[in-house]
Enzyme design. Structure first.
Site, PDB file in Angstrom:
ATOM      1  CG  HIS A  36      -4.408  -0.168   1.701  1.00  0.00           C
ATOM      2  ND1 HIS A  36      -3.994   0.889   2.483  1.00  0.00           N
ATOM      3  CD2 HIS A  36      -3.823   0.014   0.492  1.00  0.00           C
ATOM      4  CE1 HIS A  36      -3.202   1.681   1.768  1.00  0.00           C
ATOM      5  NE2 HIS A  36      -3.082   1.165   0.562  1.00  0.00           N
TER       6      HIS A  36
ATOM      7  CG  HIS B 285       3.580   2.145   0.144  1.00  0.00           C
ATOM      8  ND1 HIS B 285       3.977   3.459   0.346  1.00  0.00           N
ATOM      9  CD2 HIS B 285       2.474   2.213  -0.628  1.00  0.00           C
ATOM     10  CE1 HIS B 285       3.147   4.272  -0.266  1.00  0.00           C
ATOM     11  NE2 HIS B 285       2.221   3.546  -0.866  1.00  0.00           N
TER      12      HIS B 285
END
Length: 220
Positions: free
Chosen positions: A6, A48
């Site tokens: 991740h 992100h």
């Protein structure tokens, strides 16, 4: 189960950077998950949040900053800047697949085309149905994945509707439902996010989950 890093194992490396890419590859990941947006100068960059405030020494919206300005920032004190997706594709080793999450509509078509031209394995994922449709229309050969955190979004039915190869639910959904066998019956694999506990990983393995997205390299 495949191990998906991740943001490049965000607990262990500066997330969404080339250093994280290298760390994911050297720490046994099968896949690196990363997030993309479009910046002010038009490039697809790996970041992100909508803003750079949380993880860099700068401030402001990614959409208002140029590629050069983003590259000059310091991500989490690492000395690493915000890379472009092109930087990542140039640097990723053959052993590591990519899961490129499109954080906004309007970037997926270009991302899919870039991944179609990339020699290694890669997929496009998104919570946004329109982004999945964009990716499929632009490059049908590139696998896609529907991201969701709710059974109300009908994960399997939506994945089928948009011709996805994967569904990526929050990890608690397969523990609360028959999502995995339903997905497998439809020919769709299931990668869950974001798991840090080896005991939860074992439970998910018993449920037949195909892949684990984690911030840590030691959960499997």
């Amino acid at each position: 189960m495949r191990l998906i890093a991740h943001r490049g194992f965000a607990d262990e490396a500066p997330e969404n950077t080339l250093a994280a890419l290298e760390h994911a590859a050297s720490s046994g990941a099968d896949v690196m998950e990363l997030d993309v947006r479009r910046c002010a100068s038009g490039e697809v960059v790996v970041h992100h949040d909508e803003t750079v405030d949380r993880v860099t020494d700068g401030s402001g919206r990614v959409a208002d900053l140029t590629r050069q300005e983003l590259a000059g920032l310091d991500v989490l004190g690492s000395g690493e800047g915000v890379p472009t997706l092109a930087n990542v594709l140039e640097s990723v080793p053959d052993s590591l697949a990519l899961n490129v999450e499109c954080k906004e509509v309007g970037v997926a078509a270009e991302v899919a085309e870039m991944l179609a031209a990339h020699d290694g394995d890669a997929m496009v994922s998104s919570f946004e149905r329109d982004a999945l449709a964009e990716a499929r229309d632009a490059a049908p050969s590139v696998p896609t994945a529907f991201l969701t955190d709710s059974l109300r979004n009908q994960p399997v039915a939506t994945a089928v509707e948009f011709d996805c190869d994967y569904v990526h639910p929050h990890y608690f959904l397969p523990l609360l439902s028959k999502l995995v066998p339903r997905a497998h019956d439809a020919g769709i694999e299931v990668n869950v996010w974001t798991v840090r506990s080896p005991s939860i990983v074992r439970l998910l393995g018993l449920r037949g989950v195909d892949g684990i997205v984690s911030d840590r390299s030691d959960v499997l």
